[in-house]
Scaffold this motif. Structure first.
Motif, PDB file in Angstrom:
ATOM      1  N   UNK A  42       0.817  -1.208   0.000  1.00 44.65           N
ATOM      2  CA  UNK A  42       0.000   0.000   0.000  1.00 44.65           C
ATOM      3  C   UNK A  42       0.856   1.265   0.000  1.00 44.65           C
ATOM      4  N   UNK A  43       1.997   1.236   0.683  1.00 39.65           N
ATOM      5  CA  UNK A  43       2.886   2.397   0.643  1.00 39.65           C
ATOM      6  C   UNK A  43       3.383   2.633  -0.776  1.00 39.65           C
ATOM      7  N   UNK A  44       3.768   1.558  -1.464  1.00 40.84           N
ATOM      8  CA  UNK A  44       4.207   1.692  -2.847  1.00 40.84           C
ATOM      9  C   UNK A  44       3.088   2.192  -3.748  1.00 40.84           C
ATOM     10  N   UNK A  45       1.876   1.665  -3.562  1.00 40.77           N
ATOM     11  CA  UNK A  45       0.744   2.083  -4.391  1.00 40.77           C
ATOM     12  C   UNK A  45       0.382   3.541  -4.146  1.00 40.77           C
ATOM     13  N   UNK A  46       0.614   4.033  -2.926  1.00 44.10           N
ATOM     14  CA  UNK A  46       0.238   5.407  -2.590  1.00 44.10           C
ATOM     15  C   UNK A  46       1.147   6.448  -3.224  1.00 44.10           C
ATOM     16  N   UNK A  47       2.323   6.058  -3.696  1.00 44.92           N
ATOM     17  CA  UNK A  47       3.227   7.002  -4.363  1.00 44.92           C
ATOM     18  C   UNK A  47       3.400   6.650  -5.840  1.00 44.92           C
ATOM     19  N   UNK A  48       2.709   5.630  -6.316  1.00 43.98           N
ATOM     20  CA  UNK A  48       2.826   5.209  -7.709  1.00 43.98           C
ATOM     21  C   UNK A  48       2.144   6.214  -8.635  1.00 43.98           C
ATOM     22  N   UNK A  49       2.864   6.655  -9.640  1.00 40.99           N
ATOM     23  CA  UNK A  49       2.299   7.587 -10.609  1.00 40.99           C
ATOM     24  C   UNK A  49       2.301   9.031 -10.177  1.00 40.99           C
ATOM     25  N   UNK A  50       2.879   9.341  -9.003  1.00 35.09           N
ATOM     26  CA  UNK A  50       2.900  10.717  -8.494  1.00 35.09           C
ATOM     27  C   UNK A  50       4.102  11.463  -9.082  1.00 35.09           C
ATOM     28  N   UNK A  51       3.885  12.708  -9.440  1.00 37.54           N
ATOM     29  CA  UNK A  51       4.986  13.521  -9.964  1.00 37.54           C
ATOM     30  C   UNK A  51       6.084  13.671  -8.911  1.00 37.54           C
ATOM     31  N   UNK A  52       7.367  13.707  -9.323  1.00 38.79           N
ATOM     32  CA  UNK A  52       8.478  13.766  -8.351  1.00 38.79           C
ATOM     33  C   UNK A  52       8.360  14.908  -7.352  1.00 38.79           C
ATOM     34  N   UNK A  53       7.862  16.059  -7.790  1.00 37.77           N
ATOM     35  CA  UNK A  53       7.787  17.203  -6.880  1.00 37.77           C
ATOM     36  C   UNK A  53       6.646  17.100  -5.877  1.00 37.77           C
ATOM     37  N   UNK A  54       5.861  16.016  -5.959  1.00 31.41           N
ATOM     38  CA  UNK A  54       4.753  15.827  -5.024  1.00 31.41           C
ATOM     39  C   UNK A  54       4.884  14.546  -4.202  1.00 31.41           C
ATOM     40  N   UNK A  55       6.053  13.908  -4.231  1.00 34.15           N
ATOM     41  CA  UNK A  55       6.210  12.661  -3.472  1.00 34.15           C
ATOM     42  C   UNK A  55       6.187  12.897  -1.967  1.00 34.15           C
ATOM     43  N   UNK A  56       6.640  14.073  -1.530  1.00 32.26           N
ATOM     44  CA  UNK A  56       6.616  14.354  -0.097  1.00 32.26           C
ATOM     45  C   UNK A  56       5.202  14.391   0.449  1.00 32.26           C
TER      46      UNK A  56
END
Length: 452
Positions: free
Chosen positions: A373-387
């Motif tokens: 779920x942690x991986x899925x929650x950041x999948x496809x997110x733009x690099x500047x919005x990973x935080x």
């Protein structure tokens, strides 16, 4: 270089998770040491949890706008200083205030560390392995806190609980300055542009969690519950309004519709309810029903911790064999089976060792599901919005845990003769529900860039 940076980031995460559980076993000694009242004793736990949960989104957004390395090091420095102050506290308010500042530092460090991990390891096998390490240290930190708190309190006194946290944070800070690459130049809007909305959002989370926490003791009809819940609803409406007008919204437009962010956060909220419910009711079962002492309770949870770490470490391999969504569903069903097994054993006269098999099954499922779920929650997110994506998934886990524990406590209190059995049956139902909703992650969603 990336491996040493991963070790640093894992140490930071371990320290943050450790501090959530390390005080639990030592609460009676802490209460006597600084003269806390019964209500004040609860605030030793709540002050950290409220500050941490309320400010995770702000910490993640700050990492995106200011740079994750800067926010990580600042958070670790603040956490270390607050830990020293807590260990030296000679009165209730200094201790509770220090715990709140610890939570603020942790809320900055945790999403920044996850953002750095996502940036260092590209999507694929490398990121999956890194997230496996991340999940393993998260599981280890929770269990180590229970055990370390008991050992330190009995051996050298409760103050060393906080001194050890300070030492770990200082080591992680020194390592981050040496091993984590510098932040890339940041442009765009000023970070202060989103501050009003961030403060409103933080206040909404604090009042919501406070109301839900009070429900366990005061009941849902109490003013101590209804007042904060009503205030939280109004603050959430105000937060939504400020987000629409802000040049730097706390949750960027399009984030929830990118990748698998939305369904992953929904399932993480359910997992948070299962997670917190388990770690609240399992020690009570071990001590109140089975008669174990604090140290024996901590030792009895070691198999659960080891299984949690093993599940997190195995998650990337399982996902490669079964596929990520089948792996997640299997992990959630394993938790449900283990919780049902615990419900059958929740009776006086059960030997403590008999709980090992079901807790190992639960631990394997927890570790695997957390990584997926942690991986899925950041999948496809733009690099500047990973935080902010990292802050969001941590926030939903915290809120899911708060809501779940309030509901579980209320429901199980209705059947006091079988409190623990009811709690485990209900958490099993939550895990099964999450497994049934897993196909939502299979739906094709747009990337964040496409929504703009």
């Amino acid at each position: 270089m990336h491996r040493t940076a991963l070790t640093t980031l894992a140490t930071a995460q371990f320290t943050v998770v450790l501090s959530t559980s390390v005080v639990n076993v030592a609460l009676p000694q802490i209460r006597d040491g600084v003269g806390l009242s019964p209500d004040g004793t609860a605030w030793v736990v709540n002050a950290y949890g409220l500050a941490f949960g309320a400010l995770l989104l702000l910490g993640g957004r700050a990492a995106d706008l200011l740079g994750p390395r800067r926010v990580l090091t600042a958070g670790l420095a603040l956490f270390a200083a607050a830990s020293v102050a807590a260990g030296l506290a000679d009165g209730p308010w200094l201790l509770i205030g220090s715990r709140a500042v610890q939570g603020i530092g942790a809320a900055a460090a945790a999403p920044a560390a996850l953002a750095l991990l996502v940036g260092l390891f590209p999507p694929g096998a490398a990121r999956a392995r890194a997230l496996g390490v991340w999940g393993a240290v998260s599981g280890a930190g929770g269990a180590a806190g229970v055990l370390l708190g008991g050992v330190l309190t009995e051996a050298v006194g409760w103050r060393w609980i906080f001194h050890v946290c300070a030492l770990l944070a200082a080591l992680a800070l020194a390592a981050a300055l040496r091993t984590v690459p510098p932040d890339a130049p940041r442009g765009g809007v000023a970070p202060s542009a989103g501050l009003p909305g961030a403060l409103v959002g933080a206040a909404a989370v604090v009042t919501l969690v406070q109301g839900l926490t009070s429900a366990r003791a005061d009941g849902w009809a109490s003013p101590a519950v209804l007042g904060p819940l009503a205030a939280a609803a109004l603050l959430l409406l105000l937060f939504r309004r400020t987000q629409r007008r802000s040049a730097a919204p706390l949750v960027p437009p399009g984030l929830l519709s990118s990748g698998t962010v939305r369904p992953a956060n929904l399932l993480m909220a359910l997992l948070g309810a299962v997670w917190v419910g388990l770690f609240f009711f399992l020690p009570l079962l071990q001590q109140q029903v089975l008669g174990a002492g604090p140290l024996a309770t901590g030792l009895a949870q070691l198999p659960l911790a080891v299984a949690n770490m093993a599940g997190a470490a195995l998650a990337p391999r399982l996902a490669g064999t079964l596929g990520p969504h089948r792996t997640l569903a299997t992990a959630l069903l394993a938790q449900a089976a283990g919780l049902l097994w615990l419900a059958l054993l929740a009776a006086p006269g059960t030997a403590l060792a008999v709980l090992t098999a079901p807790t190992v099954l639960i631990g394997l499922g927890l570790g695997t599901a957390f990584v997926q779920l942690t991986g899925a929650a950041v999948d496809g997110v733009r690099p500047e919005h990973t935080g902010v994506a990292g802050g969001l998934v941590n926030t939903t886990r915290q809120l899911g845990g708060a809501v779940g524990l309030a509901l579980l406590s209320t429901a199980s209190a209705a059947t006091p003769a079988t409190t623990h059995r009811t709690a485990f049956l209900l958490t099993a139902a939550l895990a099964t529900t999450a497994a049934a909703l897993t196909p939502a992650l299979l739906r094709t969603t747009t990337t964040e860039g496409a929504t703009r």
